[in-house]
Design a protein around this motif. Structure first.
Motif, short mmCIF file in Angstrom:
data_model
loop_
_atom_site.label_atom_id
_atom_site.label_comp_id
_atom_site.label_asym_id
_atom_site.label_seq_id
_atom_site.Cartn_x
_atom_site.Cartn_y
_atom_site.Cartn_z
N GLN A 175 0.81 -1.21 0.00
CA GLN A 175 0.00 0.00 0.00
C GLN A 175 0.85 1.27 0.00
O GLN A 175 0.52 2.23 -0.72
CB GLN A 175 -0.96 -0.01 1.19
CG GLN A 175 -2.03 -1.08 1.13
CD GLN A 175 -2.91 -0.96 -0.10
OE1 GLN A 175 -3.24 0.15 -0.53
NE2 GLN A 175 -3.29 -2.09 -0.67
N PRO A 176 1.93 1.37 0.77
CA PRO A 176 2.77 2.57 0.66
C PRO A 176 3.31 2.80 -0.75
O PRO A 176 3.48 3.95 -1.17
CB PRO A 176 3.90 2.30 1.66
CG PRO A 176 3.29 1.40 2.68
CD PRO A 176 2.34 0.53 1.91
N SER A 177 3.58 1.73 -1.49
CA SER A 177 4.05 1.89 -2.87
C SER A 177 2.96 2.53 -3.74
O SER A 177 3.25 3.40 -4.57
CB SER A 177 4.47 0.54 -3.44
OG SER A 177 5.51 -0.04 -2.69
N ILE A 178 1.72 2.10 -3.55
CA ILE A 178 0.62 2.69 -4.30
C ILE A 178 0.43 4.16 -3.89
O ILE A 178 0.15 5.02 -4.74
CB ILE A 178 -0.66 1.88 -4.07
CG1 ILE A 178 -0.50 0.45 -4.58
CG2 ILE A 178 -1.85 2.55 -4.78
CD1 ILE A 178 -1.71 -0.43 -4.33
N ASP A 179 0.60 4.45 -2.60
CA ASP A 179 0.50 5.84 -2.15
C ASP A 179 1.53 6.72 -2.85
O ASP A 179 1.20 7.82 -3.32
CB ASP A 179 0.70 5.91 -0.63
CG ASP A 179 -0.44 5.27 0.14
OD1 ASP A 179 -1.56 5.25 -0.39
OD2 ASP A 179 -0.20 4.79 1.26
N ARG A 180 2.76 6.26 -2.94
CA ARG A 180 3.80 7.05 -3.60
C ARG A 180 3.50 7.23 -5.08
O ARG A 180 3.72 8.31 -5.65
CB ARG A 180 5.16 6.38 -3.40
CG ARG A 180 5.69 6.46 -1.97
CD ARG A 180 7.15 6.05 -1.91
NE ARG A 180 7.32 4.64 -2.26
CZ ARG A 180 7.28 3.65 -1.37
NH1 ARG A 180 7.07 3.91 -0.09
NH2 ARG A 180 7.46 2.41 -1.76
N MET A 181 3.03 6.17 -5.72
CA MET A 181 2.69 6.28 -7.13
C MET A 181 1.60 7.32 -7.36
O MET A 181 1.68 8.14 -8.30
CB MET A 181 2.25 4.92 -7.66
CG MET A 181 1.91 4.88 -9.15
SD MET A 181 0.22 5.41 -9.54
CE MET A 181 -0.73 4.15 -8.72
N ARG A 182 0.58 7.32 -6.52
CA ARG A 182 -0.52 8.28 -6.68
C ARG A 182 -0.04 9.72 -6.51
O ARG A 182 -0.41 10.60 -7.28
CB ARG A 182 -1.64 7.97 -5.69
CG ARG A 182 -2.45 6.75 -6.00
CD ARG A 182 -3.72 6.70 -5.19
NE ARG A 182 -3.47 6.77 -3.76
CZ ARG A 182 -3.66 7.85 -3.00
NH1 ARG A 182 -4.07 8.97 -3.56
NH2 ARG A 182 -3.40 7.81 -1.70
#
Length: 706
Positions: free
Chosen positions: A232-239
């Motif tokens: 989930q943190p990876s998706i947060d950074r991508m967004r």
């Protein structure tokens, strides 16, 4: 303790929120336990004051299923030996036990059974008000728990294990195009998705039902994120790198951010409402000596933890979770804006795993064919590719609900441009993957006829998951469940601001689907029609019961909880029934193998009960390859005995018909097989064979017997 409701208030592990912005008092820990047996409250408080000379009163509100069971105001100067009057300028921790006055009548307000129901809907609210001015210095809310929940990790693993075993058996059975087990396996997966997606509507679900649906979140591509996971943190950074500005995922409990009008808070009035602090509400307690649990710590050790970890939730806050998808996904520690990317990436992982399995099997078949001296490429093309294509279609059908739901919902968020772009790509890919086999299927049916679809040698065998369970006259019915699924996805995503419209349209769709099954009876077996209608009836019944969850109806929390438990029972029994049906199909398959019959005989027995026998007959004939019995000539001789081919004289009357010839394929004798027989009312003897190459001549002038 079995007779108590325990609440552990900690910024990291519990549902902790400020209901008013903190001014002079920061609360680090607030433990409370309510004992039903003797109607007493035990609490433990840890806080710090940042202002000097502040005298406050504490109002304790216990809200259970919307009922204010406890609403008392304590004079802090009368407890802890006056150590909290005024509030000290240091971190203090204290605990005490208070017996509630009988005049409150707590047991008369709430039945004792309410405290044993899973996922208790209870909230404790502590409001500290300054004496004299009435200014709220601190307001804290936290949820209550009795330790029971319908969401259990063991249940998820059990369901997953049973599903995996059913999948392996379905793969084995799917080698036969007419096998029933693969269709029942897909029905089981669709049932899981029905349970999970039923919690995505904008309704005020009871906590017990919402927790139950989380056991099936994996069927929608949703897996709970652990605090140590980097997914989930990876998706947060991508967004955030692509224009996203919505809230990130968090490992803290999402219950604290739920809209206060919804379960488990059930505050129908304003959440900022503070009970009246008149003198009659103040409960006096005798002065006590300072307990040993009241300790002090430096004030600096508390500010860094509390000020940034505990969020403030008010009516005007932007972090409030609304009903539907936001509450569902955040309960799994997935941010609302991360919902689509989570489903998208999980779907890609699933597709990659399936493709890897198919590649390994294909390589194994090639090697096995070479070792046996067969033509492996021909076998791979004729058998295995059709098998792989059929399971590819089943995989696409499985993804036909979660991908549209969260893709459509991503369009409504207007967050990350990359997430929106990928959602468009996912929808187009899904549409193409479903459209191509459907178009090729319809083109073949129009060119060769509907009955040709059911031949084993038909090039459309690989598309059997779409139509094989339906009658030849109802092959277009496969479009009905696909269309209903797409419409439901649009309702969940695009009508998220109106739960009443969502549930009413869901009831209408399920009602029309049920009517279509009852009227058209599309399945090729009676059992298939009954099972499909039963599943439609379950969906219709459950959606009808969910009308009580419409927020505007203001149904009391206890009746809503009862309805939620009924829904849990209905879906649980339906899942168990489906398991039993799967076991019956598996048992029939093993029984058929032991008796030496082919797996297709099972479907033949079922089809014998179909009322549309005329339509199913060509399918039976083509699937079993029934032909005319061969000539009764012994196989070991090319020259049949003459006594076997002697004609039988029925009548002395001869009939002459227009000449029709039939050349014998035998080299020794000419047979009468294939000769034109006379009409029923005119009899004539058949000509006996005269030579190996002689042509039978039939009289041309009929003579009717008197």
């Amino acid at each position: 303790m079995s007779s108590s409701i325990q609440l552990i208030f900690h910024p990291v592990t519990s549902s902790v929120t400020y209901c008013e912005p903190p001014e002079s008092l920061l609360i680090q820990q607030f433990d409370i336990a309510y004992f039903v047996k003797n109607e007493s409250v035990s609490f433990n408080i840890s806080a710090a004051s940042v202002q000097a000379n502040v005298n406050v009163t504490a109002n304790l509100l216990l809200n259970v299923y919307g009922i204010r069971a406890v609403n008392i105001t304590l004079d802090l100067c009368s407890i802890f030996g006056g150590a909290l009057c005024p509030l000290p300028m240091y971190n203090f921790t204290g605990s005490d036990n208070l017996s509630l006055p009988k005049s409150l009548g707590v047991q008369g307000k709430i039945p004792n059974i309410a405290f044993t129901v899973p996922d208790l809907e209870g909230v404790a609210q502590l409001v500290l008000t300054e004496v004299g001015t009435g200014t709220v210095k601190a307001c804290v809310q936290a949820t209550l728990s009795n330790g029971w929940s319908t969401h259990q990790t063991s249940v998820e693993w059990t369901i997953g294990g049973i599903t995996l075993a059913a999948w392996l058996l379905a793969i084995w059975q799917s080698l036969s195009p007419d096998a029933i087990l693969p269709f029942r396996f897909m029905d089981l997966l669709f049932l899981y998705q029905t349970v999970a997606s039923s919690s995505l509507l904008s309704l005020n679900y009871p906590s017990t039902y919402r927790a139950f649906t989380l056991n099936f979140a994996w069927a929608l591509g949703m897996f709970a994120s652990s605090p140590t996971s980097a997914f989930q943190p990876s998706i947060d950074r991508m967004r955030h790198l692509t224009g996203g500005n919505l809230a990130n995922s968090t490992s803290a409990s999402a219950v604290g951010l739920v809209n206060r009008r919804l379960s488990p808070y059930n505050f129908f009035a304003s959440m900022n409402e503070v009970p009246s602090l008149s003198k009659k509400n103040i409960i006096p307690f005798s002065a006590r000596s300072l307990p040993s649990s009241l300790l002090s710590y430096p004030s600096s050790t508390l500010l860094s933890e509390t000020a940034f970890d505990v969020q403030t939730v008010t009516t005007s806050s932007s972090n409030v979770l609304q009903a539907g998808i936001p509450i569902f996904v955040n309960t799994l520690h997935i941010a609302t804006a991360n919902a689509f990317m989570t489903v998208f990436l999980c779907s890609l992982i699933l597709i990659a795993c399936v493709l890897a399995v198919f590649m390994v099997i294909s390589i194994a078949l090639l090697l096995f064919g070479q070792l046996k001296g067969h033509n492996p490429q021909r076998q791979l093309k004729s058998i295995y590719l059709s098998f792989a294509q059929a399971w590819w279609i089943r995989l696409i059908l499985f993804l036909s609900l979660p991908i549209p739901v969260f893709s459509f919902y991503q369009w409504t968020l207007k967050d990350s441009w990359l997430s929106t772009l990928l959602s468009v790509v996912a929808i187009l890919a899904l549409f193409i993957a479903l459209s191509y086999p459907s178009i090729s299927l319809l083109r073949f049916a129009r060119r060769e006829g509907k009955e040709a679809l059911y031949r084993k040698t038909s090039p459309t065998v690989s598309k059997g998951p779409l139509y094989a369970q339906y009658l030849a006259s109802r092959i277009y019915f496969y479009a009905v469940p696909q269309t209903v699924t797409l419409l439901k996805a649009a309702l969940i995503a695009f009508v998220s601001n109106n739960g009443e419209a969502q549930i009413l349209l869901m009831v209408i769709l399920d009602g029309l689907t049920l009517m279509s099954y009852l009227v058209l009876r599309p399945c090729s077996t009676r059992g298939g029609n009954v099972f499909s209608a039963f599943m439609c009836l379950i969906r219709l019944l459950c959606n009808a019961l969910m009308i009580a969850f419409v927020e505007r109806l203001n149904v009391a929390p206890i009746p809503r909880t009862v309805i939620g438990l009924v829904l849990v029972a209905i879906f649980s029994l339906t899942i168990i029934t489906t398991y039993i049906i799967l076991l019956v199909n598996i048992g029939q398959s093993f029984k058929t193998i032991n008796s030496g019959q082919s797996s297709i005989d099972i479907s033949i027995v079922e089809k014998a009960n179909v009322e549309e026998g005329k339509t199913a007959l060509p399918r039976l004939l083509s699937s079993t390859q029934i032909t005319r019995p061969p000539n009764p000539t012994p196989d070991g001789s090319d020259h049949p005995s003459s006594h076997l081919l002697q004609p039988f004289l029925v009548s002395p009357t001869e009939t002459e018909v227009t000449s029709s010839v039939c050349t014998s394929k035998r080299t020794s004798e000419t047979m009468t097989v294939g000769s034109l027989l006379p009409r029923r009312w005119s009899f004539s003897p058949l000509h006996s064979p005269t030579g190996s190459s002689q042509i039978h001549e039939v009289p041309t002038t009929p003579q009717v017997a008197p």
